[in-house]
Design an enzyme around this catalytic site. Structure first.
Site, PDB file in Angstrom:
ATOM      1  CE  LYS A  65      -2.193   9.017  -2.469  1.00  0.00           C
ATOM      2  NZ  LYS A  65      -1.718   8.389  -3.822  1.00  0.00           N
ATOM      3  CB  SER A 122      -4.416   9.933  -6.493  1.00  0.00           C
ATOM      4  OG  SER A 122      -2.896   8.992  -6.197  1.00  0.00           O
ATOM      5  CB  SER A 156      -1.407   8.607  -8.019  1.00  0.00           C
ATOM      6  OG  SER A 156      -2.088   8.435  -8.562  1.00  0.00           O
TER       7      SER A 156
HETATM    8  N1  GLN Z   1      -5.087   9.229 -12.562  1.00  0.00           N
HETATM    9  C1  GLN Z   1      -5.578   7.742 -12.490  1.00  0.00           C
HETATM   10  C2  GLN Z   1      -6.289   7.174 -11.904  1.00  0.00           C
HETATM   11  O1  GLN Z   1      -7.287   8.055 -11.863  1.00  0.00           O
HETATM   12  C3  GLN Z   1      -4.278   6.880 -11.591  1.00  0.00           C
HETATM   13  C4  GLN Z   1      -5.049   7.455 -10.041  1.00  0.00           C
HETATM   14  C5  GLN Z   1      -3.209   6.275  -9.730  1.00  0.00           C
HETATM   15  O2  GLN Z   1      -2.988   5.570  -9.490  1.00  0.00           O
HETATM   16  N2  GLN Z   1      -3.993   6.836  -7.956  1.00  0.00           N
HETATM   17  O3  GLN Z   1      -6.957   6.301 -11.324  1.00  0.00           O
END
Ligand code: GLN
Length: 491
Positions: free
Chosen positions: A78, A158, A182
């Site tokens: 990532k 994400s 995420s």
């Molecule tokens: N979807 C959540 C956010 O937008 C979690 C994102 C994540 O876990 N990095 O904050």
């Protein structure tokens, strides 16, 4: 020869040991698959030369009878993980062409164990999002499509690049991070397995910070066993991260196939949402039945503060993000947009460098931390967080070993379907996952079925602190019952 990109990580490991193929062959097969799959936009940077060099070194080790646990296995990383000398952007324009002079602890442990880096994977900008549509490199496409439709679907976020690449056979496994879901939500959207370890299990050092008290690294892979193998290399104490925990890293793979007889599995009442699709309800009941058939005992439990988790998360996470992202000022990293003076230079750089969702989070975070509002928002959210944690502690104190929930409230949706005027629509994706981050607990998402349109759906298991092994054992029971999920190739 079978298609080397359709092997699981464990199968590839065993094939290398038996000398059925070389790491270079395995790596080349993946590099070719990546080239064919550029339409998915899963990789933001391919590193074929490095990959082939690492693979050759791995083959040389095999020839000498040496090599670590992941020797010769090609992985995707990532783009939130700093990789020494290799562009790392968090998929934000503000980092420009930043090439870190250091390697994140998690990735350095993967290389220590012999893994091969194929490239850097797309993600939501600074990991803020649930659909991988906020990346400055454009959205990632889910390799899954609805039956009879060519509508492009999101892979979740994400870690959308990680999930999409794993599902499409563009790597044997990938690193991911989970601040509010995420790892687990994109895994559920792509028919892959994702584990968010307990907060403190993996070092955060060298991972671009989003919300430091919630961020945690973990693997996405095609099977529970594969995630267990990767987690063992990723986990461990690191003196460079004071929140990493100094306790031995177990052999998670050994938890595969361990009996779950007599385990008490909690079914939380509050996760039964109004208007939840019937297919999700059904999937959840099916998962409970599978665990029961394996000898577990199902118990209804209550997590009364669940309804406050999402609003509290969207105070705590932006608050920490606004503080963490203060460092991108046009001086230290990547991008700079000049101005008449230094203040204007900061303003211009930050206005041009950050995307809309990141700017929104910085504004919310700055607001909830500002004098006069701090007590009403941030302090209160922290108190809610303590109560959420206590809900779980009470369950575990009553003898519950793990908690079973749906991973997401729906299957993957179409690109652009939830990016309208109301951001809450997107935030609601995290409804089943954020509680776990707020409480610092481990969670696994395992594919468990399909919706009426043929899209994968996942179940989540939430564990006791540092009891990832139980999640591996239970997750594998679901996997055995549900089978593997592989998208049909159209790209
Ligand atoms: N979807 C959540 C956010 O937008 C979690 C994102 C994540 O876990 N990095 O904050």
């Amino acid at each position: 020869m079978t298609d080397l990109t359709s092997l699981t990580l464990a199968e590839a490991r065993d094939g290398l040991a038996k000398k059925s193929f070389t790491s270079l062959e395995l790596t080349d097969a993946h590099l070719a698959a990546m080239e064919r799959a550029r339409a998915l936009n899963a990789y933001v940077l391919e590193t074929p030369e490095r990959a082939r060099a690492m693979a050759s070194e791995a083959d040389a080790r095999i020839a000498k009878g040496e090599g670590g646990r992941l020797n010769g296995l090609p992985l995707g990383i990532k783009d939130l993980f700093a990789t020494e000398g290799v562009r790392t952007t968090a998929c934000s324009k503000i980092l420009g062409d930043f090439k870190p002079p250091y390697e994140s602890t998690v990735t350095s442990q993967l290389w220590r164990d012999g893994a091969v880096m194929l490239g850097k994977l797309n993600n939501d900008e600074f990991a803020m999002g649930s659909s991988n549509e906020t990346s400055c490199f454009g959205p990632v496409i889910n390799p899954w499509r609805r039956a009879g439709s060519d509508t492009k679907l999101v892979p979740g976020g994400s870690s959308g690049g990680s999930a999409s690449a794993v599902a499409a056979g563009l790597c044997l496994g990938a690193t991911a991070t989970d601040t509010g879901g995420s790892i687990r939500q994109p895994a559920a959207f792509t028919g892959t397995v994702g584990i968010k370890p307990t907060y403190g299990r993996c070092s955060r050092w060298g991972i671009v910070a989003f919300a430091s008290s919630l961020d945690q690294a973990g693997p996405i892979a095609r099977t529970v066993r594969d995630t267990a193998i990767l987690m063992r290399s990723m986990a461990g104490h690191d003196p460079k991260d004071t929140t990493s925990v100094d306790r031995p890293v177990p052999d998670y793979e050994a938890a595969i196939g361990k009996s779950v007889k007599g385990m008490k599995i909690g079914i939380p009442r509050e996760y039964r949402l109004d208007g939840m699709p019937a297919e999700i309800e059904k999937l959840w009941a099916q998962g409970a039945d599978w665990l029961k058939a394996a000898g577990a005992e199902l118990v209804e439990v209550s997590l009364p503060h669940t309804k406050y988790a999402l609003p509290a998360y969207y105070i705590v996470a932006p608050a920490e993000a606004s503080s963490n992202l203060a460092r991108y000022d046009g001086v230290r990293y990547g991008m700079r947009v000049e101005g008449r003076n230094i203040v204007e230079m900061y303003e211009n750089t930050r206005a041009k460098g950050f995307g809309a969702e990141v700017r929104r989070r910085i504004m919310i975070g700055t607001y909830v931390l500002s004098a006069g509002y701090y007590d009403a928002y941030y302090l209160r959210a922290q108190k809610v967080r303590t109560l959420i944690k206590k809900d779980f502690e009470d369950c575990y104190a009553a003898g519950i070993n793990a908690i079973l929930t749906p991973a997401t409230p729906s299957a993957a949706f179409g690109i652009g379907e939830k990016t309208g005027a109301d951001p809450i629509e997107m935030y609601l994706n995290d409804i089943f996952t954020v509680t776990v981050n707020m409480a610092g607990l481990p969670g696994i998402a395992v594919p468990a079925g399909k919706d009426a349109q043929g899209l994968p759906l996942g179940l989540q298991l939430i564990g006791r602190p540092f009891d990832e092994e139980t999640l591996v054992s239970l997750g594998e029971v679901i996997e055995q019952a549900a089978g593997r999920f592989t998208p049909e190739r159209w790209w």
